[in-house]
Scaffold this motif. Sequence first.
Motif, PDB file in Angstrom:
ATOM      1  N   GLY A   1       0.751  -1.232   0.187  1.00 27.47           N
ATOM      2  CA  GLY A   1      -0.098  -0.068  -0.154  1.00 27.47           C
ATOM      3  C   GLY A   1       0.899   1.287   0.104  1.00 27.47           C
ATOM      4  O   GLY A   1       0.250   2.397  -0.046  1.00 27.47           O
ATOM      5  N   GLY A   2       2.222   1.216   0.228  1.00 29.16           N
ATOM      6  CA  GLY A   2       2.956   2.228   0.021  1.00 29.16           C
ATOM      7  C   GLY A   2       3.460   2.811   1.203  1.00 29.16           C
ATOM      8  O   GLY A   2       4.229   3.797   1.444  1.00 29.16           O
ATOM      9  N   SER A   3       2.763   2.205   2.512  1.00 30.40           N
ATOM     10  CA  SER A   3       3.224   2.346   3.663  1.00 30.40           C
ATOM     11  C   SER A   3       4.612   2.314   4.369  1.00 30.40           C
ATOM     12  O   SER A   3       4.986   1.083   3.997  1.00 30.40           O
ATOM     13  N   GLU A   4       5.156   3.030   5.121  1.00 30.53           N
ATOM     14  CA  GLU A   4       6.454   2.434   5.653  1.00 30.53           C
ATOM     15  C   GLU A   4       6.246   1.832   6.747  1.00 30.53           C
ATOM     16  O   GLU A   4       5.238   1.959   7.722  1.00 30.53           O
ATOM     17  N   ILE A   5       7.069   0.707   7.047  1.00 36.66           N
ATOM     18  CA  ILE A   5       6.660  -0.446   7.855  1.00 36.66           C
ATOM     19  C   ILE A   5       8.324  -0.865   8.448  1.00 36.66           C
ATOM     20  O   ILE A   5       9.334  -0.150   7.737  1.00 36.66           O
ATOM     21  N   SER A   6       8.250  -1.590   9.107  1.00 34.96           N
ATOM     22  CA  SER A   6       9.821  -2.048   9.788  1.00 34.96           C
ATOM     23  C   SER A   6       9.525  -3.425  10.412  1.00 34.96           C
ATOM     24  O   SER A   6       9.168  -3.560  11.334  1.00 34.96           O
ATOM     25  N   GLU A   7       9.644  -4.617   9.413  1.00 32.42           N
ATOM     26  CA  GLU A   7       9.441  -6.033   9.965  1.00 32.42           C
ATOM     27  C   GLU A   7      10.562  -6.752   9.389  1.00 32.42           C
ATOM     28  O   GLU A   7      10.979  -6.716   8.150  1.00 32.42           O
TER      29      GLU A   7
ATOM     30  N   ASP B   1       1.433  -7.945  -7.274  1.00 33.35           N
ATOM     31  CA  ASP B   1       0.160  -9.065  -7.739  1.00 33.35           C
ATOM     32  C   ASP B   1      -0.748  -8.329  -8.225  1.00 33.35           C
ATOM     33  O   ASP B   1      -1.474  -7.387  -7.755  1.00 33.35           O
ATOM     34  N   TYR B   2      -1.070  -8.670  -9.488  1.00 30.71           N
ATOM     35  CA  TYR B   2      -2.045  -8.127 -10.461  1.00 30.71           C
ATOM     36  C   TYR B   2      -3.421  -8.224  -9.834  1.00 30.71           C
ATOM     37  O   TYR B   2      -4.396  -7.442 -10.095  1.00 30.71           O
ATOM     38  N   SER B   3      -3.570  -9.177  -8.937  1.00 25.10           N
ATOM     39  CA  SER B   3      -5.016  -9.306  -8.350  1.00 25.10           C
ATOM     40  C   SER B   3      -5.227  -8.581  -7.172  1.00 25.10           C
ATOM     41  O   SER B   3      -6.394  -8.431  -6.738  1.00 25.10           O
ATOM     42  N   LEU B   4      -4.443  -7.739  -6.786  1.00 23.57           N
ATOM     43  CA  LEU B   4      -4.651  -6.831  -5.548  1.00 23.57           C
ATOM     44  C   LEU B   4      -4.392  -5.419  -5.992  1.00 23.57           C
ATOM     45  O   LEU B   4      -3.795  -4.983  -6.757  1.00 23.57           O
ATOM     46  N   SER B   5      -4.903  -4.516  -5.180  1.00 26.56           N
ATOM     47  CA  SER B   5      -4.735  -3.213  -5.216  1.00 26.56           C
ATOM     48  C   SER B   5      -3.092  -3.100  -4.811  1.00 26.56           C
ATOM     49  O   SER B   5      -2.710  -3.489  -3.735  1.00 26.56           O
ATOM     50  N   ASN B   6      -2.296  -2.218  -5.509  1.00 29.59           N
ATOM     51  CA  ASN B   6      -0.901  -1.803  -5.464  1.00 29.59           C
ATOM     52  C   ASN B   6      -0.490  -0.324  -5.347  1.00 29.59           C
ATOM     53  O   ASN B   6      -1.550   0.411  -6.182  1.00 29.59           O
ATOM     54  N   VAL B   7       0.295   0.017  -4.675  1.00 29.64           N
ATOM     55  CA  VAL B   7       0.595   1.447  -4.754  1.00 29.64           C
ATOM     56  C   VAL B   7       2.092   1.377  -5.130  1.00 29.64           C
ATOM     57  O   VAL B   7       2.882   0.582  -4.317  1.00 29.64           O
TER      58      VAL B   7
ATOM     59  N   LYS C   1       3.193   8.806  -5.367  1.00 27.33           N
ATOM     60  CA  LYS C   1       2.405   7.681  -5.309  1.00 27.33           C
ATOM     61  C   LYS C   1       1.601   7.369  -6.409  1.00 27.33           C
ATOM     62  O   LYS C   1       0.986   8.129  -6.835  1.00 27.33           O
ATOM     63  N   ALA C   2       1.545   6.218  -6.918  1.00 36.87           N
ATOM     64  CA  ALA C   2       0.781   5.802  -7.879  1.00 36.87           C
ATOM     65  C   ALA C   2      -0.236   4.641  -7.500  1.00 36.87           C
ATOM     66  O   ALA C   2       0.648   3.291  -7.100  1.00 36.87           O
ATOM     67  N   GLY C   3      -1.455   4.692  -7.604  1.00 33.77           N
ATOM     68  CA  GLY C   3      -2.192   3.529  -7.235  1.00 33.77           C
ATOM     69  C   GLY C   3      -2.705   2.817  -8.477  1.00 33.77           C
ATOM     70  O   GLY C   3      -3.073   3.333  -9.498  1.00 33.77           O
ATOM     71  N   PHE C   4      -3.001   1.333  -8.224  1.00 34.66           N
ATOM     72  CA  PHE C   4      -3.467   0.513  -9.168  1.00 34.66           C
ATOM     73  C   PHE C   4      -4.295  -0.615  -8.562  1.00 34.66           C
ATOM     74  O   PHE C   4      -4.354  -0.979  -7.676  1.00 34.66           O
TER      75      PHE C   4
END
Length: 160
Positions: free
Chosen positions: A55-61, A117-123, A132-135
């Motif tokens: 989703g384009g969010s910053e994380i730390s995993e 993953d083409y089947s999901l929303s992506n940023v 940012k560009a959303g798909f």
Amino acid sequence: MADLGVAPPQVVTISPTDEAIGIHTDAIISVLFNKQMDENSVEAVFSVTAVRDKGGSEISENVSGSLAWNGNIAIFTPAAAWKKNYTYRVKITSEAKDFGGRKLAAAKSWNFSTIMDYSLSNVVVTSNVSTKAGFSPLAFDRDAYISLNLDAIDHSVRVD
């Protein structure tokens, strides 16, 4: 035979390369050093972290996995497949040492992003996080990667 001279060890090549995009979920990380390394010291300071989600969010995993060796090459295999459309950061601190106890000349850090993953929303986020560009789901007919070229002349989107 590996170079055991007095010069400090260095990272020669990395894979995936810095800012690589479209990396498949089954990829490994490899690091070629110019010298034979103290494997335990490298393993102690080697880390992989997911730093941006789909989703384009910053994380730390932290990413778990195993580090194997083939001569001067460290090979990291994640415990699970890379998540699609995530950005990962690989770090090796300067505390990594060669067999002579010499520390790495400089710490090494780089990022790479996996295929969407083409089947999901992506940023998709530019490397400087300015755009940012959303798909939408099914925007493409297969898994893909997006390259945003946002210089002053060419505002194009490339899909591969």
